[in-house]
Design an enzyme around this catalytic site. Structure first.
Site, PDB file in Angstrom:
ATOM      1  N   LEU A  73      -4.695 -24.876  -6.184  1.00 42.35           N
ATOM      2  CA  LEU A  73      -4.364 -24.841  -4.762  1.00 42.35           C
ATOM      3  C   LEU A  73      -2.991 -25.426  -4.443  1.00 42.35           C
ATOM      4  O   LEU A  73      -2.660 -25.639  -3.280  1.00 42.35           O
ATOM      5  CB  LEU A  73      -5.455 -25.543  -3.950  1.00 42.35           C
ATOM      6  N   CYS A  74      -2.180 -25.674  -5.453  1.00 47.11           N
ATOM      7  CA  CYS A  74      -0.807 -26.152  -5.229  1.00 47.11           C
ATOM      8  C   CYS A  74       0.092 -24.999  -4.812  1.00 47.11           C
ATOM      9  O   CYS A  74      -0.003 -23.905  -5.354  1.00 47.11           O
ATOM     10  CB  CYS A  74      -0.243 -26.778  -6.502  1.00 47.11           C
ATOM     11  N   HIS A  75       0.971 -25.285  -3.871  1.00 47.06           N
ATOM     12  CA  HIS A  75       1.953 -24.286  -3.450  1.00 47.06           C
ATOM     13  C   HIS A  75       3.045 -24.160  -4.507  1.00 47.06           C
ATOM     14  O   HIS A  75       3.464 -25.166  -5.078  1.00 47.06           O
ATOM     15  CB  HIS A  75       2.611 -24.712  -2.130  1.00 47.06           C
ATOM     16  N   MET A 110       2.077 -33.733  -7.020  1.00 42.50           N
ATOM     17  CA  MET A 110       1.425 -33.063  -8.149  1.00 42.50           C
ATOM     18  C   MET A 110       2.439 -32.644  -9.205  1.00 42.50           C
ATOM     19  O   MET A 110       2.148 -32.687 -10.404  1.00 42.50           O
ATOM     20  CB  MET A 110       0.607 -31.859  -7.671  1.00 42.50           C
ATOM     21  N   GLU A 111       3.631 -32.276  -8.773  1.00 38.48           N
ATOM     22  CA  GLU A 111       4.674 -31.890  -9.722  1.00 38.48           C
ATOM     23  C   GLU A 111       5.112 -33.090 -10.560  1.00 38.48           C
ATOM     24  O   GLU A 111       5.294 -32.973 -11.778  1.00 38.48           O
ATOM     25  CB  GLU A 111       5.859 -31.269  -8.979  1.00 38.48           C
ATOM     26  N   ASP A 125       1.158 -34.360 -29.111  1.00 37.33           N
ATOM     27  CA  ASP A 125       1.196 -33.179 -29.974  1.00 37.33           C
ATOM     28  C   ASP A 125       2.177 -33.361 -31.127  1.00 37.33           C
ATOM     29  O   ASP A 125       1.859 -33.040 -32.276  1.00 37.33           O
ATOM     30  CB  ASP A 125       1.571 -31.944 -29.153  1.00 37.33           C
TER      31      ASP A 125
END
Length: 156
Positions: A73-75, A110-111, A125
């Protein structure tokens, strides 16, 4: 109030059409705990896969740009700046700080969180062959500027 739910409780993307364009910035962090010899290998540039910090930095930047592809739901945002800084912390950890900026209608928390998280995952990793016991921890928002909810800064 949960902003991503409509009146029937269904998930939806928040409509930001009427929101003013303002400058927004968010800073997030993550830590990767590891064996001291693993950190030493990274810092001294002796890792067989190459420059761990450089690869993690690029991965974090790329992740910030792809956040809307990962979080449903992130733009999709037109980021104007993404910075990812990595540093040795003590003898057994890497600290990652990610900062995202834009002039837009929704925030960039969020970014920044995604950038810090993916940079940490990239370190894992690249180093898992020599240290499977690494721990990714303390992924959190440090600061947010701009927008309707104003300024937020984590307590020290």
């Amino acid at each position: 109030m949960l902003t991503h739910l409509d009146s029937q409780g269904r998930a939806n993307m928040v409509d930001v059409t009427e929101k003013a364009v303002t400058e927004r910035e968010a800073t997030a962090e993550a830590r990767v705990r590891m064996l001291p010899q693993t950190l030493q290998m990274i810092v001294e540039g002796e890792h067989p896969k190459g420059d761990v910090f450089a690869v993690a930095r690029i991965a974090g930047i790329q992740a910030a740009k792809k956040t809307s592809d990962l979080i449903p739901l992130c733009h999709p945002l037109m980021l104007t700046s993404v910075k990812v800084e990595l540093s040795a912390e003590g003898t057994d950890a890497v600290r990652i700080v990610a900062r995202c900026k834009l002039a837009g209608q929704t925030g960039v928390e969020m970014e920044a969180l995604t950038a810090a998280s993916v940079a940490a995952l990239t370190i894992y990793d690249m180093c898992k062959a020599v240290d499977k016991g690494m721990v990714i921890e303390q992924v959190r928002l440090l600061e947010k500027l701009g927008g309707k909810s104003g300024h937020y800064k984590v307590d020290a």
